[in-house]
Motif scaffolding. Structure first.
Motif, PDB file in Angstrom:
ATOM      1  N   ALA A 161      -9.946 -12.037  -2.151  1.00  0.00           N
ATOM      2  CA  ALA A 161     -10.028 -11.849  -3.609  1.00  0.00           C
ATOM      3  C   ALA A 161      -9.128 -10.719  -4.094  1.00  0.00           C
ATOM      4  CB  ALA A 161     -11.474 -11.581  -4.016  1.00  0.00           C
ATOM      5  N   GLY A 162      -8.189 -11.061  -4.972  1.00  0.00           N
ATOM      6  CA  GLY A 162      -7.331 -10.058  -5.587  1.00  0.00           C
ATOM      7  C   GLY A 162      -6.213  -9.524  -4.724  1.00  0.00           C
ATOM      8  N   LYS A 163      -6.110  -9.961  -3.485  1.00  0.00           N
ATOM      9  CA  LYS A 163      -5.114  -9.404  -2.568  1.00  0.00           C
ATOM     10  C   LYS A 163      -3.680  -9.694  -3.012  1.00  0.00           C
ATOM     11  CE  LYS A 163      -7.933  -7.786   0.664  1.00  0.00           C
ATOM     12  NZ  LYS A 163      -8.006  -6.341   0.995  1.00  0.00           N
ATOM     13  N   LEU A 164      -3.467 -10.855  -3.633  1.00  0.00           N
ATOM     14  CA  LEU A 164      -2.104 -11.237  -4.015  1.00  0.00           C
ATOM     15  C   LEU A 164      -1.992 -11.537  -5.512  1.00  0.00           C
ATOM     16  CD1 LEU A 164      -1.239 -13.529  -0.975  1.00  0.00           C
ATOM     17  CD2 LEU A 164      -0.218 -11.305  -1.494  1.00  0.00           C
ATOM     18  N   THR A 165      -2.878 -10.962  -6.294  1.00  0.00           N
ATOM     19  CA  THR A 165      -2.846 -11.195  -7.736  1.00  0.00           C
ATOM     20  C   THR A 165      -1.506 -10.747  -8.320  1.00  0.00           C
ATOM     21  OG1 THR A 165      -5.237 -10.940  -7.945  1.00  0.00           O
ATOM     22  CG2 THR A 165      -3.935 -10.627  -9.937  1.00  0.00           C
ATOM     23  N   GLY A 166      -0.890 -11.640  -9.077  1.00  0.00           N
ATOM     24  CA  GLY A 166       0.386 -11.318  -9.704  1.00  0.00           C
ATOM     25  C   GLY A 166       1.591 -11.510  -8.808  1.00  0.00           C
ATOM     26  N   ASP A 214      15.012 -14.458   5.980  1.00  0.00           N
ATOM     27  CA  ASP A 214      14.701 -13.052   6.248  1.00  0.00           C
ATOM     28  C   ASP A 214      15.733 -12.144   5.584  1.00  0.00           C
ATOM     29  OD1 ASP A 214      13.461 -10.792   7.473  1.00  0.00           O
ATOM     30  OD2 ASP A 214      14.946 -10.858   9.089  1.00  0.00           O
ATOM     31  N   VAL A 215      16.990 -12.566   5.593  1.00  0.00           N
ATOM     32  CA  VAL A 215      18.048 -11.793   4.945  1.00  0.00           C
ATOM     33  C   VAL A 215      17.810 -11.719   3.438  1.00  0.00           C
ATOM     34  CG1 VAL A 215      20.512 -11.767   4.378  1.00  0.00           C
ATOM     35  CG2 VAL A 215      19.775 -12.273   6.716  1.00  0.00           C
ATOM     36  N   ALA A 216      17.287 -12.798   2.867  1.00  0.00           N
ATOM     37  CA  ALA A 216      17.167 -12.902   1.412  1.00  0.00           C
ATOM     38  C   ALA A 216      15.985 -12.143   0.832  1.00  0.00           C
ATOM     39  CB  ALA A 216      17.084 -14.367   0.996  1.00  0.00           C
ATOM     40  N   GLY A 217      14.920 -11.954   1.598  1.00  0.00           N
ATOM     41  CA  GLY A 217      13.761 -11.274   1.030  1.00  0.00           C
ATOM     42  C   GLY A 217      12.576 -11.247   1.955  1.00  0.00           C
ATOM     43  N   PRO A 218      11.440 -10.695   1.499  1.00  0.00           N
ATOM     44  CA  PRO A 218      10.235 -10.599   2.333  1.00  0.00           C
ATOM     45  C   PRO A 218       9.801 -11.967   2.843  1.00  0.00           C
ATOM     46  CG  PRO A 218      10.001  -9.274   0.348  1.00  0.00           C
ATOM     47  CD  PRO A 218      11.240 -10.084   0.167  1.00  0.00           C
ATOM     48  N   LEU A 219       9.378 -11.996   4.106  1.00  0.00           N
ATOM     49  CA  LEU A 219       9.097 -13.276   4.752  1.00  0.00           C
ATOM     50  C   LEU A 219       7.943 -13.157   5.728  1.00  0.00           C
ATOM     51  CD1 LEU A 219       9.897 -16.220   5.538  1.00  0.00           C
ATOM     52  CD2 LEU A 219      11.531 -15.212   7.148  1.00  0.00           C
ATOM     53  N   VAL A 220       7.068 -14.155   5.691  1.00  0.00           N
ATOM     54  CA  VAL A 220       6.026 -14.323   6.716  1.00  0.00           C
ATOM     55  C   VAL A 220       6.190 -15.724   7.287  1.00  0.00           C
ATOM     56  CG1 VAL A 220       3.553 -14.460   7.214  1.00  0.00           C
ATOM     57  CG2 VAL A 220       4.405 -12.749   5.597  1.00  0.00           C
ATOM     58  N   VAL A 221       6.146 -15.829   8.603  1.00  0.00           N
ATOM     59  CA  VAL A 221       6.174 -17.136   9.260  1.00  0.00           C
ATOM     60  C   VAL A 221       4.779 -17.430   9.788  1.00  0.00           C
ATOM     61  CG1 VAL A 221       7.068 -18.494  11.181  1.00  0.00           C
ATOM     62  CG2 VAL A 221       8.604 -17.012   9.895  1.00  0.00           C
ATOM     63  N   THR A 278       0.105  -9.887   2.282  1.00  0.00           N
ATOM     64  CA  THR A 278      -0.357  -8.743   1.491  1.00  0.00           C
ATOM     65  C   THR A 278       0.107  -7.436   2.109  1.00  0.00           C
ATOM     66  OG1 THR A 278      -2.334  -9.945   0.775  1.00  0.00           O
ATOM     67  CG2 THR A 278      -2.404  -7.546   0.615  1.00  0.00           C
ATOM     68  N   GLU A 279      -0.070  -7.329   3.408  1.00  0.00           N
ATOM     69  CA  GLU A 279       0.322  -6.129   4.139  1.00  0.00           C
ATOM     70  C   GLU A 279       1.830  -5.881   4.020  1.00  0.00           C
ATOM     71  OE1 GLU A 279      -1.140  -4.629   8.419  1.00  0.00           O
ATOM     72  OE2 GLU A 279       0.245  -6.318   8.536  1.00  0.00           O
ATOM     73  N   SER A 280       2.603  -6.973   4.114  1.00  0.00           N
ATOM     74  CA  SER A 280       4.057  -6.852   4.040  1.00  0.00           C
ATOM     75  C   SER A 280       4.511  -6.403   2.656  1.00  0.00           C
ATOM     76  CB  SER A 280       4.695  -8.202   4.394  1.00  0.00           C
ATOM     77  OG  SER A 280       6.095  -8.148   4.263  1.00  0.00           O
ATOM     78  N   LEU A 281       3.922  -6.993   1.602  1.00  0.00           N
ATOM     79  CA  LEU A 281       4.340  -6.669   0.240  1.00  0.00           C
ATOM     80  C   LEU A 281       3.811  -5.312  -0.220  1.00  0.00           C
ATOM     81  CD1 LEU A 281       3.872 -10.147  -1.493  1.00  0.00           C
ATOM     82  CD2 LEU A 281       6.042  -9.009  -0.932  1.00  0.00           C
ATOM     83  N   ALA A 282       2.564  -5.011   0.101  1.00  0.00           N
ATOM     84  CA  ALA A 282       1.932  -3.795  -0.420  1.00  0.00           C
ATOM     85  C   ALA A 282       2.261  -2.551   0.403  1.00  0.00           C
ATOM     86  CB  ALA A 282       0.420  -3.984  -0.490  1.00  0.00           C
ATOM     87  N   ALA A 283       2.394  -2.739   1.718  1.00  0.00           N
ATOM     88  CA  ALA A 283       2.583  -1.571   2.583  1.00  0.00           C
ATOM     89  C   ALA A 283       3.896  -1.613   3.360  1.00  0.00           C
ATOM     90  CB  ALA A 283       1.405  -1.457   3.565  1.00  0.00           C
ATOM     91  N   MET A 312      -5.943 -10.163  15.976  1.00  0.00           N
ATOM     92  CA  MET A 312      -6.243 -11.410  15.285  1.00  0.00           C
ATOM     93  C   MET A 312      -5.981 -11.335  13.795  1.00  0.00           C
ATOM     94  SD  MET A 312      -9.686 -12.804  17.187  1.00  0.00           S
ATOM     95  CE  MET A 312      -9.653 -14.323  16.229  1.00  0.00           C
ATOM     96  N   LEU A 313      -6.063 -10.124  13.204  1.00  0.00           N
ATOM     97  CA  LEU A 313      -5.823  -9.963  11.781  1.00  0.00           C
ATOM     98  C   LEU A 313      -5.441  -8.526  11.490  1.00  0.00           C
ATOM     99  CD1 LEU A 313      -9.182  -9.885   9.801  1.00  0.00           C
ATOM    100  CD2 LEU A 313      -9.037  -9.482  12.235  1.00  0.00           C
ATOM    101  N   PRO A 314      -4.833  -8.268  10.331  1.00  0.00           N
ATOM    102  CA  PRO A 314      -4.430  -6.891  10.009  1.00  0.00           C
ATOM    103  C   PRO A 314      -5.631  -5.961   9.917  1.00  0.00           C
ATOM    104  CG  PRO A 314      -3.340  -8.477   8.577  1.00  0.00           C
ATOM    105  CD  PRO A 314      -4.395  -9.238   9.325  1.00  0.00           C
ATOM    106  N   THR A 315      -5.381  -4.711  10.246  1.00  0.00           N
ATOM    107  CA  THR A 315      -6.412  -3.697  10.103  1.00  0.00           C
ATOM    108  C   THR A 315      -6.504  -3.275   8.643  1.00  0.00           C
ATOM    109  OG1 THR A 315      -5.926  -2.865  12.319  1.00  0.00           O
ATOM    110  CG2 THR A 315      -7.162  -1.411  10.856  1.00  0.00           C
ATOM    111  N   PRO A 316      -7.710  -3.242   8.062  1.00  0.00           N
ATOM    112  CA  PRO A 316      -7.839  -2.849   6.652  1.00  0.00           C
ATOM    113  C   PRO A 316      -7.261  -1.459   6.406  1.00  0.00           C
ATOM    114  CG  PRO A 316      -9.889  -3.782   7.468  1.00  0.00           C
ATOM    115  CD  PRO A 316      -9.008  -3.582   8.663  1.00  0.00           C
ATOM    116  N   ALA A 317      -6.589  -1.300   5.275  1.00  0.00           N
ATOM    117  CA  ALA A 317      -6.015  -0.001   4.929  1.00  0.00           C
ATOM    118  C   ALA A 317      -7.118   1.025   4.736  1.00  0.00           C
ATOM    119  CB  ALA A 317      -5.177  -0.131   3.652  1.00  0.00           C
ATOM    120  N   GLN A 318      -6.899   2.188   5.251  1.00  0.00           N
ATOM    121  CA  GLN A 318      -7.889   3.274   5.137  1.00  0.00           C
ATOM    122  C   GLN A 318      -7.802   3.947   3.767  1.00  0.00           C
ATOM    123  OE1 GLN A 318     -10.171   3.824   7.534  1.00  0.00           O
ATOM    124  NE2 GLN A 318      -9.263   2.077   8.624  1.00  0.00           N
TER     125      GLN A 318
END
Length: 312
Positions: A78-83, A235-242, A286-291, A306-312
């Protein structure tokens, strides 16, 4: 003197004795042998039954995990990728995974600007020259051929053009919507891609490439290499997740992880074919764009967790 009748009687007696011996011996052994075989059959049947029950239990557990991931997605995303504006690029054999991922992106609040499915013909080495020619013919005013790689690799040149068309470019180099969709239409008309609704709604700030099982056949190695080349240009053109399926030799996720440079700039998830993997792909984005953090997640050997560690 021994006559013929004596020989006949003697031979008959010998064969009769042998027959009686076989019958008696078989009768004597038949019970233990049959009992032993019967016991083995019963044990094997029991083992098979237990294995079937184990497989059924494991399948139930997998189904439960999928149901849990789907049910937990609204809370986790919820809200992780809003906008955020995200384009989906779907490689051959990955079409079955894309819609579930799209649903998860929507759950996270992302706007999917469009979905482009890359056909197998795009990564077929036999079409390299045609792709090179098409890239120069499809170029537009705000997507000039002068900005494309200057080599004879048609996959690289065309992938660079598509990546530039789909992703943000800062002013004054911004791409117009009409030029963007004209490029996509040219590749769709040539049967190299399929564009959902025949257009995209605008530029994206990030791309998720959805990769399936690697191709098989005579040219599979070259096709795998072409898929990685496409990934490199995005990858050259912009942020990317595979987000891929990490099964099979030559799969795209494994190729990214094996490349020291790519693994530092491209986030990966190796089980996007599951609900859990689709959720994690959204979290990795989310991790790539925000952090500005690049992580590698999933179940395979190259995954760090298995998944990203929540930001502290």
């Amino acid at each position: 003197m021994i006559n013929f009748r004596y020989h006949v009687v003697s031979l008959t007696a010998v064969f009769l004795a042998l027959a009686i011996g076989l019958v008696v011996g078989t009768a004597a052994l038949n019970g233990p042998v049959v009992d032993g075989l019967d016991s083995q059959v019963k044990n094997l049947s029991k083992d098979n039954s237990q294995l079937r029950e184990s497989v059924g239990q494991l399948q139930d557990e997998v189904n439960s995990q999928e149901e849990f991931a789907t049910a937990a997605a609204p809370m986790l995303l919820a809200g992780k990728l809003t906008g955020r504006r995200v384009a989906l690029v779907v490689l051959p054999t990955a079409a079955d995974y894309a819609e579930q991922l799209r649903t998860m992106l929507a759950t996270a609040g992302a706007t999917v600007t469009g979905r482009v499915d890359v056909r197998e013909s795009f990564v077929d080495p036999a079409n390299s020259v045609n792709l090179l020619d098409l890239a120069h013919r499809a170029a537009q005013t705000t997507l000039p051929a002068s900005g494309l790689p200057s080599n004879a690799n048609g996959v690289e040149t065309s992938a660079a053009l598509l990546a530039t068309a789909l992703l943000d470019r800062p002013a004054p180099a911004a791409v117009t919507d009409s030029d963007r969709n004209a490029v996509l239409a040219a590749y769709a008309a040539a049967n190299y891609v399929t564009v959902e609704d025949d257009k995209v709604s605008g530029s994206a700030e990030a791309v998720v490439i959805v990769a399936g099982l690697p191709p098989t056949g005579e040219d599979s190695d070259k096709m795998n290499a072409s898929a990685v080349t496409l990934v490199e240009q995005f990858d050259v053109a912009g942020p990317l997740v595979v987000g891929g399926n990490g099964v099979g030799d030559g799969n795209v996720v494994a190729a990214v992880l094996a490349d020291a440079a790519l693994s530092k700039t491209i986030a990966t998830v190796d089980n996007v074919n599951t609900a859990q993997g689709a959720v994690v792909t959204c979290l990795a984005l989310t991790e790539s764009l925000a952090a500005n953090k690049i992580g590698h997640y999933g179940l395979g050997a190259g995954a760090t967790s298995m998944l990203p560690t929540p930001a502290q």
